[in-house]
Design a protein around this motif. Structure first.
Motif, PDB file in Angstrom:
ATOM      1  N   ARG A 251     -25.895 173.121  76.856  1.00 31.43           N
ATOM      2  CA  ARG A 251     -25.347 171.904  77.456  1.00 31.43           C
ATOM      3  C   ARG A 251     -26.382 171.215  78.339  1.00 31.43           C
ATOM      4  NH1 ARG A 251     -20.113 173.123  79.988  1.00 31.43           N
ATOM      5  NH2 ARG A 251     -19.790 171.578  81.556  1.00 31.43           N
TER       6      ARG A 251
ATOM      7  N   ILE B 176     -20.810 188.672  75.511  1.00 29.59           N
ATOM      8  CA  ILE B 176     -20.031 187.574  76.099  1.00 29.59           C
ATOM      9  C   ILE B 176     -20.852 186.856  77.176  1.00 29.59           C
ATOM     10  CG2 ILE B 176     -18.008 187.032  77.521  1.00 29.59           C
ATOM     11  CD1 ILE B 176     -16.522 189.210  75.898  1.00 29.59           C
ATOM     12  N   ILE B 177     -21.503 187.624  78.042  1.00 31.09           N
ATOM     13  CA  ILE B 177     -22.354 187.019  79.077  1.00 31.09           C
ATOM     14  C   ILE B 177     -23.484 186.226  78.425  1.00 31.09           C
ATOM     15  CG2 ILE B 177     -24.018 187.566  80.904  1.00 31.09           C
ATOM     16  CD1 ILE B 177     -22.147 189.893  81.674  1.00 31.09           C
ATOM     17  N   ASP B 178     -24.063 186.791  77.390  1.00 24.49           N
ATOM     18  CA  ASP B 178     -25.124 186.133  76.640  1.00 24.49           C
ATOM     19  C   ASP B 178     -24.626 184.806  76.060  1.00 24.49           C
ATOM     20  OD1 ASP B 178     -27.552 185.774  75.353  1.00 24.49           O
ATOM     21  OD2 ASP B 178     -27.007 187.051  73.660  1.00 24.49           O
ATOM     22  N   SER B 179     -23.428 184.794  75.529  1.00 19.20           N
ATOM     23  CA  SER B 179     -22.862 183.578  74.950  1.00 19.20           C
ATOM     24  C   SER B 179     -22.574 182.527  76.017  1.00 19.20           C
ATOM     25  CB  SER B 179     -21.575 183.894  74.199  1.00 19.20           C
ATOM     26  OG  SER B 179     -21.840 184.733  73.117  1.00 19.20           O
ATOM     27  N   LEU B 180     -22.031 182.952  77.153  1.00 20.07           N
ATOM     28  CA  LEU B 180     -21.754 182.002  78.235  1.00 20.07           C
ATOM     29  C   LEU B 180     -23.037 181.390  78.785  1.00 20.07           C
ATOM     30  CD1 LEU B 180     -18.920 183.907  80.152  1.00 20.07           C
ATOM     31  CD2 LEU B 180     -18.701 181.895  78.674  1.00 20.07           C
ATOM     32  N   LEU B 181     -24.047 182.214  78.985  1.00 22.10           N
ATOM     33  CA  LEU B 181     -25.343 181.710  79.446  1.00 22.10           C
ATOM     34  C   LEU B 181     -25.943 180.758  78.414  1.00 22.10           C
ATOM     35  CD1 LEU B 181     -27.704 181.834  81.500  1.00 22.10           C
ATOM     36  CD2 LEU B 181     -28.593 183.756  80.170  1.00 22.10           C
TER      37      LEU B 181
ATOM     38  N   ASP C 152     -29.679 185.616  69.158  1.00 20.88           N
ATOM     39  CA  ASP C 152     -29.654 185.054  70.511  1.00 20.88           C
ATOM     40  C   ASP C 152     -31.062 184.926  71.081  1.00 20.88           C
ATOM     41  OD1 ASP C 152     -26.946 184.852  70.399  1.00 20.88           O
ATOM     42  OD2 ASP C 152     -26.541 186.611  71.648  1.00 20.88           O
TER      43      ASP C 152
ATOM     44  N   ALA D 177     -24.292 178.918  76.184  1.00 25.90           N
ATOM     45  CA  ALA D 177     -23.521 177.670  76.160  1.00 25.90           C
ATOM     46  C   ALA D 177     -23.919 176.764  77.327  1.00 25.90           C
ATOM     47  CB  ALA D 177     -22.030 177.982  76.207  1.00 25.90           C
ATOM     48  N   TRP D 178     -24.092 177.356  78.497  1.00 24.35           N
ATOM     49  CA  TRP D 178     -24.510 176.575  79.666  1.00 24.35           C
ATOM     50  C   TRP D 178     -25.902 175.974  79.437  1.00 24.35           C
ATOM     51  CZ3 TRP D 178     -28.650 177.620  82.986  1.00 24.35           C
ATOM     52  CH2 TRP D 178     -28.744 176.768  84.087  1.00 24.35           C
TER      53      TRP D 178
END
Length: 180
Positions: free
Chosen positions: A49, A38-43, A94, A45-46
């Motif tokens: 962007r 989840i942390i990997d995905s949030l990082l 990832d 996505a940021w």
């Protein structure tokens, strides 16, 4: 060449992703592995962007400057591909996604992808029925290799029959501003 890559992409990579998830889950625990994903995905996505905006700005600047935005389009495509890989759950995808997105590794990825596609285009051109047209010298006839004699050469003179001139006249046309 493409079939083995597709085989690896659709069969071997998912198996390797699952194996790696199980191995990491055994070492740090199941919930911690899910939290890390989840942390990997949030990082990711940021980062997608941020780098997507940066690539879009560079593309707009290139177009406003009147130059062809080759590198900027390539960077945008790498950011999109990297973002797609980051959406895929797993640590291997990832890692490849971050490699395509990060600004300091993207030039390396750009060179690798260009090398791959240039090699692929050369291979396809070599198998094409029009391959002699792609590889010939400007002075070489189709189906003839460079340096090979062209066959029988007939020397002669070109005689033009101009509308205002006499038949069988000069071998060279008169200059437009020439009087007489």
């Amino acid at each position: 060449m493409l079939r083995p890559l597709l085989f690896i992409a659709f069969l071997v990579v998912p198996v390797a992703e699952i194996w790696l998830l199980i191995q990491i889950g055994e070492v740090i625990g199941g919930w911690q592995t899910v939290g890390l994903l989840i942390i990997d995905s949030l990082l990711g996505a940021w980062l997608v962007r941020r780098e997507g905006r940066r690539a879009w700005r560079a593309l707009q600047d290139a177009v406003a400057g009147g130059r062809m935005p080759e590198r900027e389009l390539f960077d945008g495509a790498l950011v999109v591909a990297g973002g797609t890989l980051l959406l895929t759950p797993g640590f291997l995808s990832d890692a490849l996604g971050f490699f395509l997105i990060l600004p300091f590794t993207r030039p390396i990825a750009r060179r690798l992808v260009s090398w791959f596609f240039a090699r692929r285009v050369r291979a396809l051109a070599a198998r094409s029925p029009y391959a002699p047209l792609f590889t010939m010298d400007p002075g070489t006839a189709p189906g003839q290799s460079a340096g090979q004699p062209r066959g029988r050469v007939v020397y002669g003179e070109v005689i033009r029959d101009d509308a205002g001139g006499e038949p069988g006249g000069s071998a060279y046309p008169a200059k437009p501003n020439q009087v007489g």
